[in-house]
Design a protein around this motif. Structure first.
Motif, PDB file in Angstrom:
ATOM      1  N   ALA A  10       0.830  -1.209   0.000  1.00 52.86           N
ATOM      2  CA  ALA A  10       0.000   0.000   0.000  1.00 52.86           C
ATOM      3  C   ALA A  10       0.860   1.252   0.000  1.00 52.86           C
ATOM      4  O   ALA A  10       1.841   1.342   0.727  1.00 52.86           O
ATOM      5  CB  ALA A  10      -0.920  -0.012   1.217  1.00 52.86           C
ATOM      6  N   TYR A  15      -4.364   2.577  -1.173  1.00 52.79           N
ATOM      7  CA  TYR A  15      -4.541   1.611  -0.090  1.00 52.79           C
ATOM      8  C   TYR A  15      -3.643   1.978   1.081  1.00 52.79           C
ATOM      9  O   TYR A  15      -2.526   2.464   0.879  1.00 52.79           O
ATOM     10  CB  TYR A  15      -4.204   0.197  -0.559  1.00 52.79           C
ATOM     11  CG  TYR A  15      -5.128  -0.335  -1.631  1.00 52.79           C
ATOM     12  CD1 TYR A  15      -6.452  -0.645  -1.345  1.00 52.79           C
ATOM     13  CD2 TYR A  15      -4.678  -0.526  -2.932  1.00 52.79           C
ATOM     14  CE1 TYR A  15      -7.308  -1.133  -2.313  1.00 52.79           C
ATOM     15  CE2 TYR A  15      -5.525  -1.014  -3.924  1.00 52.79           C
ATOM     16  CZ  TYR A  15      -6.840  -1.315  -3.608  1.00 52.79           C
ATOM     17  OH  TYR A  15      -7.678  -1.791  -4.573  1.00 52.79           O
ATOM     18  N   VAL A  16      -4.137   1.739   2.291  1.00 54.65           N
ATOM     19  CA  VAL A  16      -3.345   2.028   3.492  1.00 54.65           C
ATOM     20  C   VAL A  16      -2.804   0.730   4.074  1.00 54.65           C
ATOM     21  O   VAL A  16      -3.281  -0.358   3.751  1.00 54.65           O
ATOM     22  CB  VAL A  16      -4.183   2.775   4.549  1.00 54.65           C
ATOM     23  CG1 VAL A  16      -4.645   4.120   4.026  1.00 54.65           C
ATOM     24  CG2 VAL A  16      -5.380   1.928   4.996  1.00 54.65           C
ATOM     25  N   SER A 114      -5.143  11.561  -3.085  1.00 50.42           N
ATOM     26  CA  SER A 114      -5.447  10.245  -2.539  1.00 50.42           C
ATOM     27  C   SER A 114      -6.911   9.906  -2.751  1.00 50.42           C
ATOM     28  O   SER A 114      -7.714  10.765  -3.107  1.00 50.42           O
ATOM     29  CB  SER A 114      -5.094  10.183  -1.051  1.00 50.42           C
ATOM     30  OG  SER A 114      -5.912  11.083  -0.313  1.00 50.42           O
ATOM     31  N   ALA A 118      -8.813   6.069   1.462  1.00 50.26           N
ATOM     32  CA  ALA A 118      -7.516   6.153   2.138  1.00 50.26           C
ATOM     33  C   ALA A 118      -7.470   7.353   3.077  1.00 50.26           C
ATOM     34  O   ALA A 118      -6.947   7.270   4.199  1.00 50.26           O
ATOM     35  CB  ALA A 118      -6.392   6.243   1.115  1.00 50.26           C
ATOM     36  N   GLU A 122      -6.953   7.301   7.173  1.00 50.53           N
ATOM     37  CA  GLU A 122      -5.916   8.090   7.841  1.00 50.53           C
ATOM     38  C   GLU A 122      -6.518   8.996   8.902  1.00 50.53           C
ATOM     39  O   GLU A 122      -6.002   9.099  10.014  1.00 50.53           O
ATOM     40  CB  GLU A 122      -5.152   8.906   6.800  1.00 50.53           C
ATOM     41  CG  GLU A 122      -3.857   9.498   7.307  1.00 50.53           C
ATOM     42  CD  GLU A 122      -3.028  10.144   6.208  1.00 50.53           C
ATOM     43  OE1 GLU A 122      -1.980  10.708   6.549  1.00 50.53           O
ATOM     44  OE2 GLU A 122      -3.441  10.091   5.038  1.00 50.53           O
ATOM     45  N   ASN A 171     -10.254  -1.686   3.747  1.00 48.88           N
ATOM     46  CA  ASN A 171      -9.690  -0.752   2.779  1.00 48.88           C
ATOM     47  C   ASN A 171      -9.063  -1.495   1.607  1.00 48.88           C
ATOM     48  O   ASN A 171      -9.276  -1.135   0.436  1.00 48.88           O
ATOM     49  CB  ASN A 171      -8.649   0.132   3.463  1.00 48.88           C
ATOM     50  CG  ASN A 171      -7.934   1.058   2.503  1.00 48.88           C
ATOM     51  OD1 ASN A 171      -6.819   0.768   2.079  1.00 48.88           O
ATOM     52  ND2 ASN A 171      -8.565   2.160   2.152  1.00 48.88           N
TER      53      ASN A 171
END
Length: 318
Positions: A10, A15-16, A114, A118, A122, A171
């Motif tokens: 990621a 993607y995280v 982003s 995502a 965050e 996610n």
């Protein structure tokens, strides 16, 4: 297999990763939902004044010392002993907090920096670390188009890791190849689930684009805010504010995908009016709920926007 590898590697923009969310702890030092806000802050007289904050527990009676708040003088003890005594208090540090994090297909979009999904992940992690550092028990609800993962509040780093791992799973499950069997009421179902979990005096943070919000959403927000502190973080894409004058964009909803030539005025104008109007419509609904609202663009770093929304001056000497 290639897609699985892509999601595991990621980049934080589409993607995280779990490591990324855990590392955000250091970005939240000195940030607080309850800090005094400067007059110029959009939250002054709004966010700070509407949050109940923690209570104070009586600790002890002690002799007055220079600099003590005179409002805390205990007059009975002072008159009885002939010497000034003050009451000291300790702050409650065991509040329960819940974070609702939206990972529906409506969030799987980004035109600038982003994806909304995502950015929401965050922001949810930043909020969780802020609550944890304030001494709160932290839990959450992560929801997509078909399921709701519930993590009970606990003041524990390992509990945060469980919360973030669930968030990362949802996610990384998002994909343009996913056939979304979207439930338009999923946002309201998540709020209803939160209402069943939250008792009194919870801090509840909702991170979403609020797609599908309507009268029922407003009713649930009112119910949540009646006995709890509720904060809304609305995530949006800059495309909703201003469409490009040239090029093509792909608009998708579930299986249907349409490519639109935005250089054509008959396409750009109604599409721009729809996107901008929808963003304003949702923001207006959230304001009608009378809960503090913060808006976050996918075109800028999350922590910078959070500092600004909380009234921080970036780069000010400490």
């Amino acid at each position: 297999m290639a897609m699985h590898t892509q999601r595991q590697a990621a980049d934080g923009f589409v993607y995280v990763s779990l490591a990324q969310l855990m590392a955000l702890e250091f970005a939240t030092r000195e940030l607080s939902f309850f800090a005094r806000q400067p007059r110029s802050s959009i939250l002054a007289g709004n966010h700070a004044s509407r949050l109940r904050g923690r209570g104070l527990n009586f600790d002890e009676l002690r002799r007055y010392q220079a600099g003590d708040d005179l409002r805390r003088l205990d007059w009975r003890t002072t008159l009885r002993t002939g010497k000034p005594f003050v009451r000291s208090f300790t702050e409650e540090r065991d509040r329960s907090s819940l974070i609702l994090m939206d990972q529906r297909m409506s969030m799987f979009f980004g035109s600038t920096r982003s994806f909304k999904s995502a950015m929401a992940a965050e922001l949810g992690a930043l909020a969780a670390w802020m609550m944890f550092q304030a001494g709160d028990r932290v839990g959450g609800l992560i929801f997509n188009d078909s399921q709701i993962d519930s993590i009970a509040p606990l003041h524990s780093r390992s509990r945060l890791q469980v919360l973030f791992a669930s968030l990362v799973r949802q996610n990384q499950a998002l994909s343009v190849e996913t056939v979304a069997d979207a439930d338009e009421a999923q946002l309201d179902k998540s709020l209803q689930h939160c209402l069943a979990l939250a008792g009194h005096d919870y801090l509840i943070c909702i991170v979403s684009d609020f797609a599908g919000a309507g009268p029922r959403t407003l009713q649930l927000l009112h119910q949540l805010a009646a006995h709890n502190d509720v904060i809304a973080m609305q995530v949006y894409d800059p495309l909703a504010l201003k469409l490009p004058k040239q090029g093509r964009i792909v608009v998708t909803q579930g299986e249907l995908q349409i490519e639109l030539a935005v250089e054509q005025r008959q396409v750009r104008q109604p599409l721009g009016e729809f996107l901008n109007g929808r963003l304003k419509e949702v923001a207006q609904l959230l304001r009608h709920s009378q809960i503090p609202l913060m808006m976050f663009s996918t075109g800028e770093e999350a922590v910078l926007q959070l500092r600004r929304e909380l009234g921080r001056i970036i780069g000010a000497p400490r």
